[in-house]
Design a protein around this motif. Sequence first.
Motif, short mmCIF file in Angstrom:
data_model
loop_
_atom_site.label_atom_id
_atom_site.label_comp_id
_atom_site.label_asym_id
_atom_site.label_seq_id
_atom_site.Cartn_x
_atom_site.Cartn_y
_atom_site.Cartn_z
N ILE A 166 101.61 -20.10 -4.73
CA ILE A 166 100.95 -19.67 -3.51
C ILE A 166 99.57 -20.29 -3.45
O ILE A 166 99.02 -20.70 -4.47
CB ILE A 166 100.86 -18.12 -3.41
CG1 ILE A 166 100.18 -17.53 -4.64
CG2 ILE A 166 102.23 -17.52 -3.17
CD1 ILE A 166 99.95 -16.02 -4.57
N GLY A 167 99.02 -20.37 -2.23
CA GLY A 167 97.69 -20.91 -2.06
C GLY A 167 97.07 -20.39 -0.78
O GLY A 167 97.77 -20.12 0.19
N ASP A 168 95.76 -20.20 -0.80
CA ASP A 168 95.06 -19.71 0.39
C ASP A 168 94.46 -20.86 1.18
O ASP A 168 94.36 -21.98 0.68
CB ASP A 168 93.97 -18.71 0.01
CG ASP A 168 92.88 -19.31 -0.86
OD1 ASP A 168 93.04 -20.44 -1.36
OD2 ASP A 168 91.85 -18.66 -1.05
N GLY A 169 94.12 -20.60 2.42
CA GLY A 169 93.55 -21.62 3.27
C GLY A 169 92.22 -21.19 3.86
O GLY A 169 91.85 -20.03 3.82
N TYR A 170 91.52 -22.17 4.41
CA TYR A 170 90.27 -21.87 5.12
C TYR A 170 90.56 -21.26 6.48
O TYR A 170 91.71 -21.12 6.89
CB TYR A 170 89.44 -23.14 5.29
CG TYR A 170 88.64 -23.51 4.06
CD1 TYR A 170 87.98 -22.55 3.32
CD2 TYR A 170 88.53 -24.83 3.68
CE1 TYR A 170 87.23 -22.90 2.21
CE2 TYR A 170 87.79 -25.19 2.57
CZ TYR A 170 87.14 -24.21 1.83
OH TYR A 170 86.40 -24.56 0.74
N TRP A 171 89.51 -20.96 7.23
CA TRP A 171 89.61 -20.33 8.53
C TRP A 171 90.24 -21.28 9.54
O TRP A 171 89.93 -22.47 9.55
CB TRP A 171 88.23 -19.93 9.05
CG TRP A 171 87.54 -18.93 8.20
CD1 TRP A 171 87.55 -17.58 8.38
CD2 TRP A 171 86.73 -19.19 7.05
NE1 TRP A 171 86.79 -16.98 7.41
CE2 TRP A 171 86.28 -17.95 6.57
CE3 TRP A 171 86.36 -20.34 6.38
CZ2 TRP A 171 85.47 -17.82 5.46
CZ3 TRP A 171 85.56 -20.22 5.27
CH2 TRP A 171 85.12 -18.98 4.83
N ASP A 172 91.07 -20.73 10.42
CA ASP A 172 91.54 -21.52 11.55
C ASP A 172 90.57 -21.31 12.71
O ASP A 172 89.54 -20.64 12.56
CB ASP A 172 93.00 -21.19 11.92
CG ASP A 172 93.21 -19.75 12.36
OD1 ASP A 172 92.24 -19.06 12.78
OD2 ASP A 172 94.37 -19.29 12.31
N LYS A 173 90.88 -21.85 13.87
CA LYS A 173 89.97 -21.78 15.03
C LYS A 173 89.74 -20.36 15.51
O LYS A 173 88.75 -20.08 16.18
CB LYS A 173 90.52 -22.63 16.17
CG LYS A 173 90.52 -24.10 15.85
CD LYS A 173 91.19 -24.90 16.94
CE LYS A 173 91.27 -26.35 16.52
NZ LYS A 173 92.06 -27.14 17.42
N SER B 295 89.44 -17.72 13.41
CA SER B 295 88.86 -16.99 12.27
C SER B 295 89.90 -16.24 11.44
O SER B 295 89.60 -15.22 10.83
CB SER B 295 87.75 -16.03 12.71
OG SER B 295 86.68 -16.76 13.27
N TYR B 296 91.11 -16.77 11.39
CA TYR B 296 92.14 -16.22 10.52
C TYR B 296 92.30 -17.12 9.32
O TYR B 296 92.11 -18.33 9.40
CB TYR B 296 93.48 -16.11 11.25
CG TYR B 296 93.57 -14.94 12.18
CD1 TYR B 296 94.18 -13.75 11.79
CD2 TYR B 296 93.02 -15.00 13.45
CE1 TYR B 296 94.27 -12.67 12.64
CE2 TYR B 296 93.08 -13.92 14.32
CZ TYR B 296 93.71 -12.76 13.91
OH TYR B 296 93.78 -11.69 14.75
N TYR C 221 92.79 -11.82 9.61
CA TYR C 221 91.49 -12.07 10.20
C TYR C 221 90.42 -12.03 9.12
O TYR C 221 90.43 -11.18 8.22
CB TYR C 221 91.18 -11.02 11.27
CG TYR C 221 89.87 -11.26 11.98
CD1 TYR C 221 89.73 -12.31 12.89
CD2 TYR C 221 88.77 -10.46 11.72
CE1 TYR C 221 88.53 -12.54 13.53
CE2 TYR C 221 87.57 -10.69 12.35
CZ TYR C 221 87.45 -11.73 13.25
OH TYR C 221 86.26 -11.97 13.87
N SER C 222 89.48 -12.95 9.19
CA SER C 222 88.37 -13.00 8.24
C SER C 222 87.07 -13.06 9.03
O SER C 222 86.86 -13.99 9.81
CB SER C 222 88.51 -14.23 7.34
OG SER C 222 87.57 -14.20 6.31
N GLN C 223 86.23 -12.08 8.87
CA GLN C 223 85.00 -11.96 9.65
C GLN C 223 84.25 -13.28 9.71
O GLN C 223 84.06 -13.94 8.70
CB GLN C 223 84.08 -10.91 9.04
CG GLN C 223 84.66 -9.52 9.00
CD GLN C 223 84.75 -8.87 10.36
OE1 GLN C 223 84.19 -9.36 11.33
NE2 GLN C 223 85.46 -7.77 10.45
#
Length: 154
Positions: A75-82, A84-85, A105-107
Amino acid sequence: TADRDGGNLRKLTNYEVNSHYHWKNDREIMIYSGLPKWGVYFFDDETGQRQMLDNDMINEDDIHCFYAPDRSCFIGDGYWDKESYRSIFLYDFETRTGKRLLRIYSQPNTLVTDIRCDLHNRFNREGTVVSFDSWHNDRREILSFPFDKQMLLK
């Protein structure tokens, strides 16, 4: 890399940014790196051979890669999309496919480096739960969800 006593030093890359790594076994290591382009690479620590993961979904972000306990997937995480998810992705070695497991969602204020919160996804020891760090409720939390690879790949 090196032996436990600091001997037998081996340089796996000449690139200055290699991060978010996880050992598969005593010889193989998975690293997010920028050579020759950004993505997930698999290195043989003894021979120095490397291979880049051939999945654009997984290679789109600077991810924290983490093997499942049985090493059949990661598994791997990603940065924010347009919007903010942020996402957690799964890559299965048998089917050679990637899948998004979670989008949360990421503040927007987490874009400040000192207080941002990467998801830092990881499995429990049995491989039945994925936990991750979150900031979506205006405070840092560790959240989790059940994991069953067979159900996900159907």
